[in-house]
Scaffold this motif. Structure first.
Motif, short mmCIF file in Angstrom:
data_model
loop_
_atom_site.label_atom_id
_atom_site.label_comp_id
_atom_site.label_asym_id
_atom_site.label_seq_id
_atom_site.Cartn_x
_atom_site.Cartn_y
_atom_site.Cartn_z
N ILE A 3 0.67 -0.91 -0.13
CA ILE A 3 0.33 -0.02 -0.33
C ILE A 3 0.65 1.77 0.06
N LEU A 4 2.12 1.01 0.29
CA LEU A 4 3.33 2.31 0.33
C LEU A 4 2.60 2.80 -1.35
N ASN A 5 3.39 3.60 -1.76
CA ASN A 5 3.97 5.22 -2.63
C ASN A 5 4.56 3.82 -3.62
N ILE A 6 3.90 3.63 -5.32
CA ILE A 6 4.55 2.99 -6.30
C ILE A 6 6.34 3.03 -5.69
N ARG A 7 6.20 4.38 -6.28
CA ARG A 7 8.29 4.60 -6.08
C ARG A 7 8.30 3.89 -4.97
#
Length: 454
Positions: free
Chosen positions: A145-149
């Motif tokens: 669920i974290l930032n895709i980067r």
């Protein structure tokens, strides 16, 4: 909400093509394919496993061209179900969506259970397999669920560790070549303890196993809305993902077969890679390789969780569910810029499957689902230009429709064989998925403006 955050119901384009390739290749888990799946092909076809992987790569290219053309013509994070809906209508869209969703539900716990074995091998411990699998699945969803980067960097780092583990096999095999090149072109297998020429029937029979080891390259299309170029490079991401996966898997398998001190002893061993490591390496090296395999599987589950979140997000945007669920699934986290609720949707049931005592059955069932998805993609690619002349096809596969036809025939053959070999329960579940798709389409899909306009 900050100015850099994604608006409601939209993903923030932040990935380059290399980021998409890193996440996609990580989801394929080339190291796990070599260490876990390749031995089955070797048991089936002996040294003919090399030809099986080569032929499977050719068939995989047919599917890759299908994904590449569809990914450009029907750009969407929903991937396969969007293609099926746009080409064949709402019922096909729902059936494909449920098939994809169920496969994404089953894959993490199956992989996590295998990872637990390698974690114990790396640490010299005896942790409970099901408990370790549960922790791995839960941690993967938390990271997903974290930032895709951030996840692109995490999966890229783990992918380096994965390739390092495979390079050990490459170094040991090519550094201690003991077999002639003819074992690759003129395969041999162990027939009741006697080395014999492997017939092509065995080589072709192992193609299904080899194709499964490459599975996942097409998932790059699910990240098309995360790409900074608007998805214009997604076809290249699909094709480069397949090229890298084939190289990363085929080179170590070649080294394994050529580096075997005794081909007969390797084929007789239940663990041909362990045989090579024991013969040319040591216990410390084996532990390091086990650590690399564990990281590769963990990496794959994170990547698959990311992809599943995009599919569920797309289904909410296309109004496949109730209005309240559709709103939840399209909610973008203001800080992480991810469809976090959509990503977590399958977390609890997927983690619960870690306690299943029949993971071997779950694995064979998952393969059946994946082949069904392949067939849907191949059929969509075969008829997309004909039935959807209103949509541009910026990327066109070479020699169309031959690759799509070959993909349809290949997927149909594998599906028939898998269904004949599957249990009555598995076939009934497949029937249940199709029945549920009819119910959902009749109750929601027909009345969904977004899904009808899709």
């Amino acid at each position: 909400m900050s100015s850099s955050a994604a608006p409601e119901g939209a993903l923030k384009p932040s990935l380059g093509m290399l980021d998409v390739v890193a996440i996609t290749v990580s989801a394929v888990t080339p190291a796990s394919s070599v260490f876990v799946i390749a031995p089955f092909a070797i048991q089936q076809a002996g040294s003919g496993a090399f030809l099986s992987f080569v032929l499977a790569a050719v068939l995989a290219l047919m599917f890759a061209w299908c994904y590449a053309e569809l990914g450009r013509a029907h750009s969407s994070a929903g991937g396969e179900y969007v293609y099926a809906k746009r080409v064949f209508g709402g019922m096909a869209g729902y059936a494909t969506f449920l098939t994809v969703m169920v496969s994404l539900l089953f894959i993490p716990p199956v992989l996590a259970t295998g990872a637990a074995t390698y974690l114990n091998g790396a640490l010299g411990t005896q942790f409970d397999t099901q408990t370790v699998a549960l922790v791995i699945v839960a941690a993967s969803y938390a990271l997903g669920i974290l930032n895709i980067r951030v996840n692109a960097w995490v999966t890229g780092l783990f992918l380096v560790c994965e390739v390092a583990a495979l390079l050990v096999i490459v170094a040991l095999g090519f550094g201690n070549v003991s077999q002639p090149l003819s074992v690759l072109s003129h395969p041999q297998f162990l027939d009741n303890g006697v080395m014999s020429v492997a017939p092509m029937a065995l080589v072709i029979g192992a193609m299904g196993t080899a194709l499964f080891s490459y599975n996942g390259f097409g998932a790059a299309v699910m990240l098309t809305e995360d790409m900074k170029d608007g998805g214009r490079g997604v076809h290249r991401a699909v094709l480069w993902s397949l090229v890298l996966v084939v190289i990363i898997e085929l080179v170590p398998i070649t080294a394994l077969l050529l580096g075997a001190p005794s081909l007969q002893d390797m084929l007789a061993s239940p663990d041909p890679i362990g045989y090579l490591l024991t013969t040319h390496g040591n216990a410390t090296l084996s532990r390091l390789v086990s650590a690399g395999i564990f990281l590769s599987v963990f990496n794959a589950i994170i990547a698959i969780v990311i992809q599943s979140g995009r599919v569920i997000f797309s289904s909410g945007r296309d109004e496949l569910w109730t209005p309240s669920l559709n709103r939840l699934f399209t909610r973008i986290h203001p800080r992480w810029e991810s469809p976090w609720l959509a990503t977590l949707f399958l977390a609890v049931p997927s983690a619960a499957l870690s306690f299943s005592s029949n993971l071997a059955d779950l694995t064979s069932f998952t393969v059946l689902l994946l082949v069904m998805v392949y067939l849907a993609v191949a059929l969509s690619a075969l008829f997309s230009r004909v039935l959807r002349r209103d949509r541009e096809h910026p990327y066109r596969m070479p020699l169309w429709p031959a690759p799509a036809l070959l993909a349809v025939v290949g997927a149909g053959y594998l599906l028939l064989n898998n269904m004949l070999a599957a249990s009555l329960r598995d076939n009934m579940i497949i029937g249940g998925i199709l029945a549920v798709s009819v119910i959902l389409y009749s109750t929601y899909g027909k009345f969904s403006p977004a899904f009808q306009k899709l």
